[in-house]
Design a protein around this motif. Structure first.
Motif, mmCIF file in Angstrom:
data_model
loop_
_atom_site.group_PDB
_atom_site.id
_atom_site.type_symbol
_atom_site.label_atom_id
_atom_site.label_comp_id
_atom_site.label_asym_id
_atom_site.label_seq_id
_atom_site.Cartn_x
_atom_site.Cartn_y
_atom_site.Cartn_z
ATOM 1 N N ALA A 309 13.506 -6.411 13.802
ATOM 2 C CA ALA A 309 12.095 -6.154 13.934
ATOM 3 C C ALA A 309 11.472 -6.050 12.302
ATOM 4 O O ALA A 309 12.189 -6.056 11.436
ATOM 5 C CB ALA A 309 11.715 -4.592 14.634
ATOM 6 N N SER A 310 9.960 -6.049 12.407
ATOM 7 C CA SER A 310 9.469 -5.993 11.016
ATOM 8 C C SER A 310 9.043 -4.426 10.846
ATOM 9 O O SER A 310 9.179 -3.772 11.930
ATOM 10 C CB SER A 310 8.000 -6.990 11.238
ATOM 11 N N ALA A 311 8.627 -4.179 9.904
ATOM 12 C CA ALA A 311 8.501 -2.631 9.671
ATOM 13 C C ALA A 311 7.736 -2.431 8.460
ATOM 14 O O ALA A 311 7.644 -2.990 7.621
ATOM 15 C CB ALA A 311 9.861 -1.913 9.556
ATOM 16 N N ASN A 312 6.558 -1.458 8.672
ATOM 17 C CA ASN A 312 5.850 -1.058 7.575
ATOM 18 C C ASN A 312 6.476 0.500 7.218
ATOM 19 O O ASN A 312 6.388 1.245 8.054
ATOM 20 C CB ASN A 312 4.339 -0.784 7.900
ATOM 21 N N ILE A 313 6.712 0.741 5.902
ATOM 22 C CA ILE A 313 7.381 1.964 5.693
ATOM 23 C C ILE A 313 6.268 2.819 5.190
ATOM 24 O O ILE A 313 5.480 2.452 4.103
ATOM 25 C CB ILE A 313 8.470 1.777 4.656
ATOM 26 N N TYR A 314 6.164 4.022 5.966
ATOM 27 C CA TYR A 314 5.048 4.777 5.747
ATOM 28 C C TYR A 314 5.567 6.091 5.317
ATOM 29 O O TYR A 314 6.251 6.768 6.139
ATOM 30 C CB TYR A 314 4.225 5.140 7.000
ATOM 31 N N MET A 315 5.358 6.746 4.256
ATOM 32 C CA MET A 315 4.480 5.949 3.167
ATOM 33 C C MET A 315 5.699 5.380 2.295
ATOM 34 O O MET A 315 6.757 5.862 2.188
ATOM 35 C CB MET A 315 3.860 6.977 2.207
ATOM 36 N N PHE A 316 5.287 4.279 1.589
ATOM 37 C CA PHE A 316 6.158 3.537 0.439
ATOM 38 C C PHE A 316 5.784 4.303 -0.553
ATOM 39 O O PHE A 316 6.732 4.365 -1.839
ATOM 40 C CB PHE A 316 6.132 2.178 0.394
ATOM 41 N N VAL A 317 4.542 4.549 -0.865
ATOM 42 C CA VAL A 317 4.063 5.027 -2.308
ATOM 43 C C VAL A 317 3.509 6.263 -2.113
ATOM 44 O O VAL A 317 2.468 6.650 -1.265
ATOM 45 C CB VAL A 317 2.848 3.988 -2.982
ATOM 46 N N GLY A 318 4.027 7.361 -2.602
ATOM 47 C CA GLY A 318 3.443 8.850 -2.543
ATOM 48 C C GLY A 318 2.370 8.828 -3.245
ATOM 49 O O GLY A 318 2.028 7.991 -4.280
ATOM 50 N N SER A 319 1.386 9.746 -2.697
ATOM 51 C CA SER A 319 0.163 9.883 -3.513
ATOM 52 C C SER A 319 -0.400 11.133 -3.385
ATOM 53 O O SER A 319 0.061 12.180 -3.070
ATOM 54 C CB SER A 319 -0.690 8.516 -2.721
ATOM 55 N N SER A 346 -0.981 17.421 -2.466
ATOM 56 C CA SER A 346 -0.021 16.135 -2.715
ATOM 57 C C SER A 346 0.314 15.492 -1.429
ATOM 58 O O SER A 346 0.352 16.351 -0.557
ATOM 59 C CB SER A 346 1.371 16.908 -3.356
ATOM 60 N N TYR A 347 0.412 14.410 -1.582
ATOM 61 C CA TYR A 347 0.978 13.556 -0.312
ATOM 62 C C TYR A 347 2.016 12.721 -0.992
ATOM 63 O O TYR A 347 2.145 11.448 -0.658
ATOM 64 C CB TYR A 347 -0.226 12.516 0.011
ATOM 65 N N ASP A 348 2.955 13.279 -1.566
ATOM 66 C CA ASP A 348 4.245 12.731 -2.241
ATOM 67 C C ASP A 348 4.749 12.228 -0.901
ATOM 68 O O ASP A 348 5.431 11.138 -1.050
ATOM 69 C CB ASP A 348 5.099 13.742 -2.957
ATOM 70 N N TYR A 349 4.971 12.945 0.090
ATOM 71 C CA TYR A 349 5.626 12.370 1.390
ATOM 72 C C TYR A 349 7.296 12.261 1.110
ATOM 73 O O TYR A 349 7.839 11.558 2.434
ATOM 74 C CB TYR A 349 5.072 10.996 1.746
ATOM 75 N N ASP A 350 7.879 12.450 0.081
ATOM 76 C CA ASP A 350 9.161 12.306 -0.165
ATOM 77 C C ASP A 350 9.320 10.788 0.048
ATOM 78 O O ASP A 350 10.418 10.411 0.547
ATOM 79 C CB ASP A 350 10.083 12.967 0.507
ATOM 80 N N SER A 351 8.553 9.838 -0.424
ATOM 81 C CA SER A 351 8.431 8.532 -0.301
ATOM 82 C C SER A 351 9.491 7.730 -1.331
ATOM 83 O O SER A 351 9.741 8.281 -2.091
ATOM 84 C CB SER A 351 7.118 7.899 -0.617
ATOM 85 N N PRO A 352 9.674 6.380 -1.102
ATOM 86 C CA PRO A 352 10.493 5.696 -2.200
ATOM 87 C C PRO A 352 9.986 5.466 -3.394
ATOM 88 O O PRO A 352 10.715 5.512 -4.363
ATOM 89 C CB PRO A 352 10.588 4.353 -1.481
ATOM 90 N N ILE A 353 8.763 5.576 -3.408
ATOM 91 C CA ILE A 353 8.105 5.803 -4.997
ATOM 92 C C ILE A 353 7.287 6.902 -4.717
ATOM 93 O O ILE A 353 6.540 7.477 -4.130
ATOM 94 C CB ILE A 353 6.859 4.835 -5.215
ATOM 95 N N SER A 354 7.661 8.045 -5.697
ATOM 96 C CA SER A 354 7.054 9.257 -5.789
ATOM 97 C C SER A 354 5.691 9.392 -6.032
ATOM 98 O O SER A 354 4.948 8.212 -6.697
ATOM 99 C CB SER A 354 7.891 10.350 -6.640
#
Ligand SMILES: *[C@@H]1O[C@H](CO)[C@@H](O)[C@H](O)[C@H]1NC(C)=O
Ligand SMILES: *[C@@H]1O[C@H](CO)[C@@H](O)[C@H](O)[C@H]1NC(C)=O
Length: 660
Positions: A309-319, A346-354
């Motif tokens: 499958a395709s995927a959109n990683i939510y979130m990839f960029v924390g913000s 903070s919406y850091d979200y523990d994302s791949p990019i903080s």
């Protein structure tokens, strides 16, 4: 031998995933020979311009990151091997007053976050395709799910339905927004390969396919030719979908086979895509900071990619939810405000990019899995270096304005017989007040010893009570204080106003809007902020109020006058100001551990909220909001302030030092 050695070297480089200059760029691979067709979902796999594509996407909300960092974050996404960026669009920022728009130079406080066309152009320059989820409802832990609060002025409006009043506003907004997007479609030479209609509509309980059809038609009539889709949890079935008309996608963070098989069973002849694979999670106030461990993250992502499958990683960029833009959940809905759960700034979200742009182990895991699962090999950029962060020196606070002084000096107080919520004030060219604080002042009131104030209904969401300028409501000192007078959880709350008789007193009810609910059906009444029902003193309804909207807009903040040396810092709501010199602006965090409740302003712009109940105790301050030379930082504190403003290199999670 030499030839063999070279071949071995090349083979090793390929195996090691080292990018070669010879590999095509993403756009060269998919569009290098001219563009004939856009994203196609007419079979079990996606085709883009006739070539197979798996969408490796990451979510990055441009309106949550200062524009000076857009390219940095986008390049870091592409360096991980992603081929697509996904963003929502925030209606409430773009149409900040009814009929008044800002797409990057409209003069609103968020101007520097709003040039969506520029963002998408940079995404293309950084070799990424784009998915755009323009809502108009976006959820996203964003204030009111992205809807402008001035919609609430239409009595009886039915949000997220085919109600013609609501649709008329959507139509006006889309006629401004969608033409900007239409120019940037893939088949017009731009980055946008698909757009989403509504968002998790299956979670509303509003069964209204006419609404989804109306949105689809608005996209098309405003020039959209690319693929349209919906996204819902698989458990919502087809409730939020236009099955057989729009591609369905799924949102989840566990059990990829169940989720994707369920999606496939609803739609057996289409490609499979996770539109939100949740990489981490957001924080409500009072909670512990959420994280998702790396092994769970990796195994679910691999489960999705191997489906395939395709995927959109939510979130990839924390913000960041800058300003007052954080959303909230509401446990009980309706008029019941007791289950409000505001989100942090903070919406850091523990994302791949903080949030501050740092690469984490999730970024590395993502890159490895994309290398493994993407048969299409393209050239990737070097990973940009993470910018150095500064810890500016502690600054002693020497300037103050008391909140009571601000109220006293506020010109043009609004006279009103009854208390009314902020949205219904006749300000902002008929758009009311959206954010901030609203003060209800009653002057010249005689109070007997033991006089009791009663606020009918709920406080929306936090109230400070001043009698003759003195704070008489309790200072926040524990999480359980939120169950007591002054917060959103109590219905029909009361407090004693005075121990002695007072003649001709001034009573101020200062009410803070902590966030509008962003999730679910979004009933109109639930969303009003301020006070909505009667206020009584000793069982007598109080009438004839003066109302002061404290919006803390940038231009107003910058012109605040009346700063004086500190009079008192204890149990008094006040603003505190410091200045500091910066030669080479760098990212930093404002350390707010020693503050209690309020918010921080940097160079006029509200940076974010302070709330000692946690979990956020440091506010990300990107270099883009600083300037060379003198910078001005203001903190509004509801209760008691420390002696200095402090900075921090890193985020701080937990409760503040005032919480016991
Ligand atoms: C795309 O992938 C499918 C499934 O793997 C395959 O059957 C098809 O031939 C491929 N199409 C092209 C144009 O490569
Ligand atoms: C900032 O620098 C200027 C020029 O060097 C100086 O005059 C001013 O006092 C400094 N302000 C602060 C707050 O340090």
């Amino acid at each position: 031998m030499a030839k063999v050695a070279i071949l071995v070297m090349i083979a090793l480089q390929v195996l090691a995933g080292i990018h070669s200059e010879d590999l095509p760029k993403n756009y060269e691979y998919y569009a290098g020979d001219g563009i004939v067709s856009g994203l196609n979902a007419d079979q079990r796999y996606f085709l883009l311009n006739g070539k197979n594509i798996t969408i490796f996407s990451g979510a990055f909300h441009y309106f949550r990151v200062h524009k000076s960092s857009w390219r940095d974050r986008l390049r870091k996404m592409r360096a991980a091997g992603l081929n697509t960026v996904e963003t929502y669009v925030a209606w409430n920022l773009h149409e900040y007053k009814s009929g008044v728009f800002d797409f990057g130079n409209g003069g609103s406080d968020f101007e520097e976050f709003l040039d969506i066309a520029e963002f998408l152009k940079i995404a293309q320059e950084e070799d990424l395709f784009a998915l755009v989820r323009a809502g108009p409802y976006i959820c996203s832990e964003w204030e009111f799910g992205g809807l402008p609060s001035w919609l609430l002025r239409e009595e009886g409006i039915k949000l997220r339905t085919s109600d013609p009043v609501y649709l008329e506003y959507v139509s006006r907004y889309f006629s401004e927004l969608v033409p900007i997007l239409a120019k940037l479609q893939f088949t017009n030479g731009g980055p946008i390969i698909a757009l989403q209609v509504e968002n998790e509509y299956g979670n509303t309980g509003n069964s209204d396919p006419d609404y989804l059809h109306a949105l689809k038609d608005l996209y098309i009539s405003n020039g959209i030719k690319e693929l349209l889709y919906t996204s819902d949890p698989a458990s919502a079935g087809t409730r939020g979908a236009l099955a057989n008309e729009l591609l369905m996608t799924a949102n989840f963070n566990n059990d990829p086979s169940w989720n994707l098989n369920t999606l496939d069973s609803l739609q057996s002849n289409k490609p499979t895509m996770a539109m939100e694979y949740w990489s981490g999670w957001f924080d409500h106030v009072t909670e512990d900071h959420h994280t998702v461990d790396i092994n769970t993250y990796k195994s679910v992502y691999e489960g999705i990619l191997s489906h395939p499958a395709s995927a959109n990683i939510y979130m990839f960029v924390g913000s960041t939810n800058f300003g007052f833009t954080n959303g909230a959940n509401s446990l009980y809905g309706g008029t019941d405000n007791s289950g409000l759960q505001p989100d942090t700034s903070s919406y850091d979200y523990d994302s791949p990019i903080s949030e501050s742009g740092e690469i984490t182990d999730k970024w590395t895991a993502t890159k490895e899995l994309i290398e493994k699962y993407n048969p299409v090999k393209t050239a990737l950029p070097e990973l940009p270096e993470t910018r150095e962060r500064a810890v500016y020196d502690d600054i002693k606070i020497e300037q103050q304005i008391l909140l009571s002084e601000i109220i006293n000096e506020f010109p043009n107080k609004i006279e009103s017989e009854k208390v009314v919520p902020m949205e219904l004030l006749d300000i902002n060219d008929g758009s009311g007040q959206s954010y901030g604080y609203i003060v209800y002042r009653k002057t010249n009131i005689d109070l007997k010893a033991g006089a009791t104030l009663t606020i009918k209904g709920y406080v929306r969401d936090h109230v400070l009570i001043l009698v003759d300028g003195e704070l008489i409501s309790p200072v926040l000192s524990s999480k359980s204080d939120l169950d007591k007078f002054g917060y959103w959880r109590l219905r029909d709350s009361s407090i004693e106003l005075t121990k002695q008789d007072l003649l001709g007193a001034t009573l101020d009810l200062v009410v803070e809007n902590n966030a509008r609910n962003n999730y679910g059906s979004l009933d109109q009444f639930q969303q009003f902020k301020g006070l909505t029902e009667d206020v009584l003193v000793d069982d007598q309804v109080v009438s004839n109020w003066q109302i002061v909207p404290l919006e803390f807009k940038k231009s107003w903040n910058q012109q605040l006058s009346g700063w004086h040396p500190i009079k008192t810092k204890d149990a008094t709501p006040a603003l505190y100001r410091v200045s500091f010199n910066v030669t080479d602006p760098k990212d930093t965090y404002v350390n707010v551990q020693d503050w209690n409740k309020g918010f921080v302003i940097i160079n006029g712009l509200v940076l974010g909220r302070v709330f000692a109940v946690g979990p956020q105790q440091a506010l990300y301050l990107p270099a883009g909001l600083l300037r060379e030379g003198v910078n001005e930082l203001i903190i509004f504190e509801h209760f008691s302030a420390p002696d200095v403003v402090k900075f921090s290199k890193d985020p701080i999670w937990g409760v503040g030092t005032n919480i016991h």
